[in-house]
Every structure is written in C-alpha cells, then in structure tokens.
Design an enzyme around this catalytic site. Structure first.
Site, PDB file in Angstrom:
ATOM      1  N   GLU A   1      50.988  32.127  35.486  1.00  0.00           N
ATOM      2  CA  GLU A   1      51.404  33.222  36.361  1.00  0.00           C
ATOM      3  C   GLU A   1      50.838  32.850  37.735  1.00  0.00           C
ATOM      4  O   GLU A   1      49.622  32.877  37.936  1.00  0.00           O
ATOM      5  CB  GLU A   1      50.803  34.548  35.852  1.00  0.00           C
TER       6      GLU A   1
ATOM      7  N   ARG B   1      49.214  36.122  45.959  1.00  0.00           N
ATOM      8  CA  ARG B   1      48.044  36.566  46.723  1.00  0.00           C
ATOM      9  C   ARG B   1      47.783  35.607  47.862  1.00  0.00           C
ATOM     10  O   ARG B   1      46.861  35.780  48.647  1.00  0.00           O
ATOM     11  CB  ARG B   1      46.803  36.620  45.819  1.00  0.00           C
TER      12      ARG B   1
ATOM     13  N   LYS C   1      51.542  44.672  30.939  1.00  0.00           N
ATOM     14  CA  LYS C   1      50.276  43.997  31.240  1.00  0.00           C
ATOM     15  C   LYS C   1      49.174  45.049  31.218  1.00  0.00           C
ATOM     16  O   LYS C   1      49.323  46.127  31.808  1.00  0.00           O
ATOM     17  CB  LYS C   1      50.391  43.357  32.621  1.00  0.00           C
TER      18      LYS C   1
HETATM   19  C1  3PG Z   1      45.045  39.330  37.182  1.00  0.00           C
HETATM   20  O1  3PG Z   1      45.721  39.566  38.162  1.00  0.00           O
HETATM   21  O2  3PG Z   1      45.553  39.359  36.066  1.00  0.00           O
HETATM   22  C2  3PG Z   1      43.602  39.103  37.330  1.00  0.00           C
HETATM   23  O3  3PG Z   1      43.252  38.762  38.615  1.00  0.00           O
HETATM   24  C3  3PG Z   1      43.060  38.099  36.381  1.00  0.00           C
HETATM   25  O4  3PG Z   1      41.815  38.544  36.060  1.00  0.00           O
HETATM   26  P1  3PG Z   1      40.545  37.605  36.077  1.00  0.00           P
HETATM   27  O5  3PG Z   1      40.501  36.948  37.425  1.00  0.00           O
HETATM   28  O6  3PG Z   1      39.379  38.542  35.838  1.00  0.00           O
HETATM   29  O7  3PG Z   1      40.705  36.616  34.976  1.00  0.00           O
END
Ligand code: 3PG
Length: 320
Positions: free
Chosen positions: A43, A47, A131
């Site tokens: 994914e 950002r 999600k």
């Molecule tokens: C996301 O958008 O799914 C999160 O930023 C992922 O979470 P993590 O950085 O805590 O693994």
C-alpha cells in the site's frame, strides 16, 4: 484480478506493507527487496509527493505485484492513483465520496474504521472488508474479538502499531483478513537504501504470520502388530497411549502408523495458525501441495495437507 480474488490474495499472503516513500527512484529497488522477502503487495501512501510516480514505477517493473494506494483522502486522489496503476484504494478514515467513486469505477476500496458506527457505514455501502485503523490504539485484538460478535460478516485489514511481537496475535484473529504496517519498510531504511534489512524484516514477518511449530513425529510401521509392539516400548517410558484407527498416539507427540504411510523415515507434523496462509507461504518457498492429502472442515477451510517434498527423508504435513 476480481475483488474476490484480491481478498483471497490478501488473506493468503497475509501481510500488506504500508509504504511512505519520498523519492520515487527508490520505489523499484524497494519493491524488489520486498519481493525477495516473500511479500508481493504494497500500500503506497499518498503522504508524499512521490507516491503517484512510485506506484507507476513499481507496477511497470513488477506487473504481478499487487500495488494499491493508501491515505487516499478524496475521489480525485483515488482517480490519480488508479491512473498510475493502483489496484486497490485504502484510506485511514471513511470518506463516502471516495468509497462511492471506487464502487462506481469497480475499484476495490478498503476505507478505515475503528468504531461500530463506521463499520455500519461500510456495510451500508456494501463493503464487508474494512481497514481497522489505528489498530493498537483502538483496542487491538481485544476490540477485533468484540467486533466479531455483531459484525461476523466483516473482515479487517489491520494497521497501526503492529510489529513482529504482536503480529502473531493478529495472525490468530479469525476476522483479520490481512495485517498491514510500516515496520518492515521504515522511512529510514528506504532513505538509507538498506534493502537487505527490508528483505530480512519481510521474511521475518512472513514467518511470524504462520506460527509453524512441531506438533508430532510419525513413525512408519508395516502393520498394526508391529505398531502395537513399538507402542509397548514407548509405554515403558510412561507415555500415554491412545489407540486410533490408523495409528497409535503417544502423548500427542509421537504417532506410530499401523502401515507404511508417507515418508521414507516417517512424517513430521507441524501446527500453524491458518493452513491457506501456510500453503501460500510454502509455495513461495518452492514446496508443492500434495492435493490428494488435503482435507477440509465444514466451512470449506483446509484442515490438513502434506507437501510433496520430503525433508530429511520425512514427509511433512501441516495441521491447524
Ligand atoms: C497506516 O496508515 O496504516 C499506518 O500508518 C501504518 O501503521 P504503522 O506505521 O503503525 O505500521
């Protein structure tokens, strides 16, 4: 890939890394490092300004990799992501417009939720894969267990605060479709082009997802009398004997077969969390499933299978 095929892929591969990349030039080596570590999906989050180009480059270099776009906050971004090659759309929160755009364009969409009301918004738009974000901060596996009561039809892609230590808890949760996170593709690892470490972390994640543990050792004997004789020897050690139709179990850890079954030296049985996932994992490692040995439970889920390859003269089978 249809939506259902995508969901099956998510489930069986089990892990979808969440990538934040600043330099699109690093996207292809990053994807290669992940593929080398046994992970064939990503994914790529909007950002950073590089996301769109990164999706384009990775899908061109690795057409079989299942690349989606994350942090898609509106339909315009979804459209951009799909034009760049994204095969699915993910968002941190629930945006009706984004979901509606994806549905009307037949693009799988996985919006973020963390409350029952948001789940119902998803259901009302026909989505039963959502999600769960931010997973750990929203209650983690305890929350998922509670959600499985009223929302038994919903499966979650869980992200937010997951790491190699708590990954097995998510792997065991029955309503987790796949586990996401950034721990194996941290920004500094990408920045420093530390591809080896990314590959190592991906491999580690795919192993932790399985929970593979030795369950029992099987000994081949030619007939029931010979098996009984061997069981008597083990009984001298004080092992508990349980006589079955085709074998005799001792303390659950040793199985004496009443005929020469698979394996030159016998067999090794391994337990794992989810047989479909472990079958996918093993195929990635070059093993093949012995289709004649697969059996299914009432829900159509795999209950047992052997691989065709022996290890050290032992046939190997997997059980839940
Ligand atoms: C996301 O958008 O799914 C999160 O930023 C992922 O979470 P993590 O950085 O805590 O693994």
């Amino acid at each position: 890939m249809t939506k259902d095929e995508l969901y099956t892929f998510f489930h069986d591969s089990g892990i979808v890394p969440v990538v934040k990349i600043d330099d699109a030039e690093k996207a292809v080596p990053l994807a290669k490092a992940m593929i080398d570590g046994g992970i064939n999906s990503a994914e790529i989050t909007f950002r950073t300004a590089a996301a769109e180009e990164a999706i384009r480059k990775v899908t061109a270099a690795f057409p079989k990799m299942v690349v989606g776009a994350g942090t898609v906050i509106n339909p315009q971004l979804a459209e951009k992501a799909v034009a760049a090659g994204a095969k699915f759309i993910v968002s941190a929160g629930f945006n009706k417009d984004t979901v509606a755009w994806c549905l009307s364009h037949n693009i799988p969409v996985v919006p973020g939720v963390c409350t029952p009301s948001e789940i119902e918004m998803g259901l009302s738009m026909g989505l039963n894969v959502l999600k769960f974000f931010p997973a750990e901060a929203s209650g983690g596996v305890a929350m998922l267990k509670d959600l499985s009561g009223p929302f038994s039809q919903v499966r979650f892609m869980t992200t937010g605060g997951i790491n190699p230590n708590n990954l097995p808890d998510y792997a065991k949760a029955s309503n987790v479709l796949a586990i996401g996170g950034s721990w194996m593709v941290k920004a500094d690892l990408i920045e420093n082009e530390n591809w080896e470490e990314i590959t190592r972390l991906c491999k580690e994640a795919t192993v932790k997802l399985q929970g593979i543990q030795l369950a029992h050792v099987g000994i081949n004997l030619p007939d029931a009398d010979a098996a009984a004789g061997v069981a008597d020897e083990f009984a001298k050690l004080g092992l508990e004997i349980k006589n079955g139709n085709s074998s005799i179990f001792m303390n659950k850890e040793i199985e004496v077969m009443k005929k020469n079954y698979l394996g030159k030296n016998g067999h090794l049985a391994f337990r794992c969390y989810d047989l479909e996932r472990t079958a996918y994992f093993l195929k990635n490692k070059g093993f093949t499933i012995n289709e004649e040995t697969v059996s299914y439970d009432a829900k159509g889920r795999m209950k047992v299978f052997y691989v065709n390859e022996e290890i050290g003269g032992f046939a190997v089978h997997f059980i839940k």
